[in-house]
Design a protein around this motif. Structure first.
Motif, PDB file in Angstrom:
ATOM      1  N   CYS A  45     -27.404  30.022 -44.733  1.00 27.34           N
ATOM      2  CA  CYS A  45     -28.514  29.688 -45.639  1.00 27.34           C
ATOM      3  C   CYS A  45     -29.523  30.827 -45.709  1.00 27.34           C
ATOM      4  O   CYS A  45     -30.731  30.604 -45.617  1.00 27.34           O
ATOM      5  CB  CYS A  45     -29.215  28.428 -45.154  1.00 27.34           C
ATOM      6  N   ARG A  52     -38.173  25.501 -43.459  1.00 25.98           N
ATOM      7  CA  ARG A  52     -36.948  24.827 -43.905  1.00 25.98           C
ATOM      8  C   ARG A  52     -35.837  24.995 -42.876  1.00 25.98           C
ATOM      9  O   ARG A  52     -35.076  24.052 -42.623  1.00 25.98           O
ATOM     10  CB  ARG A  52     -36.512  25.361 -45.276  1.00 25.98           C
ATOM     11  N   ILE A  56     -33.666  22.015 -41.236  1.00 31.54           N
ATOM     12  CA  ILE A  56     -32.201  21.966 -41.340  1.00 31.54           C
ATOM     13  C   ILE A  56     -31.554  21.965 -39.966  1.00 31.54           C
ATOM     14  O   ILE A  56     -30.638  21.197 -39.699  1.00 31.54           O
ATOM     15  CB  ILE A  56     -31.673  23.147 -42.175  1.00 31.54           C
ATOM     16  N   VAL A 149     -32.919  15.323 -43.563  1.00 35.82           N
ATOM     17  CA  VAL A 149     -31.848  16.315 -43.622  1.00 35.82           C
ATOM     18  C   VAL A 149     -30.567  15.601 -43.231  1.00 35.82           C
ATOM     19  O   VAL A 149     -30.484  15.036 -42.148  1.00 35.82           O
ATOM     20  CB  VAL A 149     -32.121  17.485 -42.639  1.00 35.82           C
ATOM     21  N   HIS A 153     -25.648  18.769 -43.149  1.00 37.55           N
ATOM     22  CA  HIS A 153     -26.253  19.630 -44.164  1.00 37.55           C
ATOM     23  C   HIS A 153     -25.318  20.821 -44.382  1.00 37.55           C
ATOM     24  O   HIS A 153     -24.725  21.323 -43.422  1.00 37.55           O
ATOM     25  CB  HIS A 153     -27.625  20.097 -43.666  1.00 37.55           C
ATOM     26  N   CYS A 155     -25.717  23.849 -44.568  1.00 40.13           N
ATOM     27  CA  CYS A 155     -26.012  25.005 -43.723  1.00 40.13           C
ATOM     28  C   CYS A 155     -25.543  24.819 -42.282  1.00 40.13           C
ATOM     29  O   CYS A 155     -25.533  25.758 -41.506  1.00 40.13           O
ATOM     30  CB  CYS A 155     -27.498  25.313 -43.738  1.00 40.13           C
TER      31      CYS A 155
END
Length: 165
Positions: A45, A52, A56, A149, A153, A155
């Motif tokens: 990511c 963020r 995540i 999240v 996710h 990522c």
């Protein structure tokens, strides 16, 4: 103790044993599981902000700052000012970190293979489905979570390995 009472203790034990095994394998790097996770998520990511990335990877923002300081000090991560918000940083991994990220994913595969010995593919899919639901339930109860999240996710998954094998 019935099985419901045992759930929290079992999850804690599994997480602790998995972390111990992972970190024993990762001694060559040397990074903790949290540092490996932050680096791997960042690799998938790039361009994400620090806040963020903390959401995540579900790492406390203050702890993530220390992790990023360490990754930056060894030349594996870069923080750049966000042109849209001078208070924020945009993150990227350095070219020198790419072999490290590949090794992290190899350690993940090796550790998971050990932990999942004797577990069928169907059982693994069921286990992941159930844990994702438990994760979502607990996350929904967390008043500190500004943006939920999902457990898987994008990522958190390796770019070239989007499905569980």
């Amino acid at each position: 103790m019935d099985r419901h009472q045992h759930l929290g203790f079992l999850l804690d034990d599994v997480a602790r044993f998995y972390t111990r095994r992972f970190e024993a394998r990762a001694r060559e790097l040397p990074l903790t599981l949290a540092q490996c996770k932050a680096l791997a998520v960042l690799a998938n990511c790039e361009g994400v902000s620090q806040s963020r990335l903390a959401q995540i990877s579900e790492v406390d923002p203050a702890r993530l700052v220390r992790i990023l300081d360490r990754l930056e000090a060894v030349g594996w991560a870069d923080r750049r000012s966000d042109p849209q918000d001078r208070r924020a940083h945009i993150l990227a991994i350095a070219e020198s970190a790419k072999p490290i990220v590949e090794r992290v994913w190899a350690i993940v595969r090796e550790t998971s293979a050990e932990a999942l010995k004797g577990v069928t593919s169907d059982e693994l899919h069921l286990l992941l489905d159930v844990l994702e639901r438990v994760h979502a339930n607990l996350l929904a109860l967390d008043a500190l979570a500004p943006e939920p999240v999902p457990a898987l996710h994008p990522c958190l998954r390796r770019k070239s390995q989007r499905t569980v094998r």
